[in-house]
Design an enzyme around this catalytic site. Sequence first.
Site, PDB file in Angstrom:
ATOM      1  N   MET A   1       0.848  -1.180   0.000  1.00 57.28           N
ATOM      2  CA  MET A   1       0.000   0.000   0.000  1.00 57.28           C
ATOM      3  C   MET A   1       0.885   1.231   0.000  1.00 57.28           C
ATOM      4  SD  MET A   1      -3.114   1.067   0.063  1.00 57.28           S
ATOM      5  CE  MET A   1      -3.929  -0.421   0.597  1.00 57.28           C
ATOM      6  N   CYS A   2       0.548   2.184  -0.832  1.00 58.34           N
ATOM      7  CA  CYS A   2       1.293   3.431  -0.874  1.00 58.34           C
ATOM      8  C   CYS A   2       0.321   4.581  -1.099  1.00 58.34           C
ATOM      9  CB  CYS A   2       2.330   3.415  -2.003  1.00 58.34           C
ATOM     10  SG  CYS A   2       3.594   2.145  -1.818  1.00 58.34           S
ATOM     11  N   GLY A   3       0.763   5.765  -0.694  1.00 59.63           N
ATOM     12  CA  GLY A   3       0.041   6.980  -1.041  1.00 59.63           C
ATOM     13  C   GLY A   3       0.797   7.655  -2.162  1.00 59.63           C
ATOM     14  N   ASN A  79       1.580   1.726  -6.601  1.00 53.07           N
ATOM     15  CA  ASN A  79       0.837   1.258  -5.430  1.00 53.07           C
ATOM     16  C   ASN A  79       0.218  -0.077  -5.799  1.00 53.07           C
ATOM     17  OD1 ASN A  79      -0.660   0.949  -3.086  1.00 53.07           O
ATOM     18  ND2 ASN A  79      -2.339   2.245  -3.811  1.00 53.07           N
TER      19      ASN A  79
END
Length: 625
Positions: A1-3, A79
């Site tokens: 998960m990434c922003g 992501n």
Amino acid sequence: MCGICCMLVLNPQEGISNTLGKDTLESLQRRGPNCSQQLSKEVPELGYNIFFSGHVLHMRGCLKPQPLQDTQGNLLLWNGEVFGGIEIGPEGNDTQIILQHLSSCKNEESTLSVFSAIQGPWTFIYYQAFSHCLWFGRDFFGRRSLLWQFKNAGNLYLTLTSVSLSQSVSKYGNIPWQEVPARGIYKIDLQRNTGGNSLAISWYPWKYRSIEYEFKTLHLGEDVQFIEELPSFVSVFLNGSKLFLIAPITPMNYSVCETCVDTADSEASSVNVESFLSDEKKKKLVLQFINVLSESVRRRVLFLPRCQIHPSSQFTVSNKANVAILFSGGVDSMVLAALADHHIPQDEPIDLLNVAFKQQKTSAKQKKSNASRALEEETLQEDNSGLKETTSFNVPDRISGLSGLKELQIINPARNWNFVEINITLEELNEMRQQRISHLVRPLDTVLDDSIGCAVWFAARGIGTRTSNGEIQPYISCAKVVLTGIGADEQLAGYSRHRVCYKTSGFEGLVKELGMELGRISSRNLGRDDRVIGDHGKEARFPFLDEAVVSFLNSLPVWEKADLTLPRGIGEKLLLRMAAKELGLTASAVLPKRAMQFGSRIAKMENHKEKASDKCNRLSQSSID
């Protein structure tokens, strides 16, 4: 998960570095708490500036900051998780390997081949330096969030982001955010988008690999249209070369049964799930389903980092729990728990996240209207004689969850099953909706989105209590991976509307409805759930939407998956219920479908007269704006 976030400005009058406000950065950083980086690229000779902001949740391999840049000047914001199609070792880094593949691409076809090959959830933003092109998109199902916003305020702006940026409302007026449609990937040729006040975006849709099927398949020809509503200065058109991505799944089997026997008149008391397993053909099909779903779960629970969250000392924290499950005790979450148990090391706990919303005292009239649910809850309580005295948090999902916990403890008594009771009051619901949840749910805006978004946010946060050695203790789940059963109802006819559809339109109507369900799951569910779960620095994983699972279920005729002539608790999701029985589950295998908003009782906390499809005013009252 990434922003991830990218801001493109055409014909800029000034630089665009440091344009993200404090609230926006914090929102992106919560999704990716392990590493943050921001880069700007200014190309004045072609009249564009791009700002990249990447925030990484470290899941496997060496930690790499984003955006990741190669020696050619290409930049990637990624992501996603690669579970197949492209080789990623247990210690490999997805972002690094994907960028290596993209760096070798010199034309559109080779770029499309990379994304056609990937199995797993993803969104990406990729700047290809030599061609001055910006590529972006979501996976086939839209399992990861990506929003876009267009502004024409002196300069032309495009913003792409995992979560909406709050400051845009006050600075530019109420310019809406929209989810990037999961209908393919997109490219902006920055050499051709210079000058003028319009933005042209090339679209590369999905197309099935083979059309050699007797049943209906997806044909994308010259007449394919991008029908989503966009500002007048933005156009999205089929790419000039008419190239396509190859869909990662088998198309839906639209066969209609003309010889199936209608069992609607059979006595319900004579029907049970076990009887179907005595049929050799059905049992073989069930075992095939278990195998493919088990492999999907295995991919999602192995090779995880150890827990490194250090909350305040008032919480008891298991440093071994790497996996949590959104857990109601229903057949979807029970099967996921049973299969996760097959693959997670025996000395590692599994967190079962069970959310309940405090119920207000009911009047005599309300109690009478609830009588239809009494028998079901009494039946569940009979199987839970050790339950505490009924409290305001003893909602249906709490009762069925505790019942399910007992089944899991019987299946594997050696496992430490952390049943996390997450109890939410109306005051806390209102506070956190205003502070955090409302902007995560947006751009979705219905009462249903509010109910599910809030319930999932509190469940995924994992702050509650657990009972250990007869003692109730404060507890917080630190598992970075959260498994959810979404996709089971959409593929296996689990909703009540599927019964209505079958009753009115038969198999033909039902199979069309299921095809539509899968086609719209990105816009109705997945983007929202990804944003809500990701806000805790955790990653939502969807085993029922694994490409191999969907292909297997799509290959089956609808009557092999569900029999809606049978009673509730049996006919819907019949294939999954048979799998549950085969895995050793008991009462949970025949528990009727109960939507999360009703099982957790969040739908009963506020305006009881609202309809699920109504716009929810509470979502527009966020203090962030």
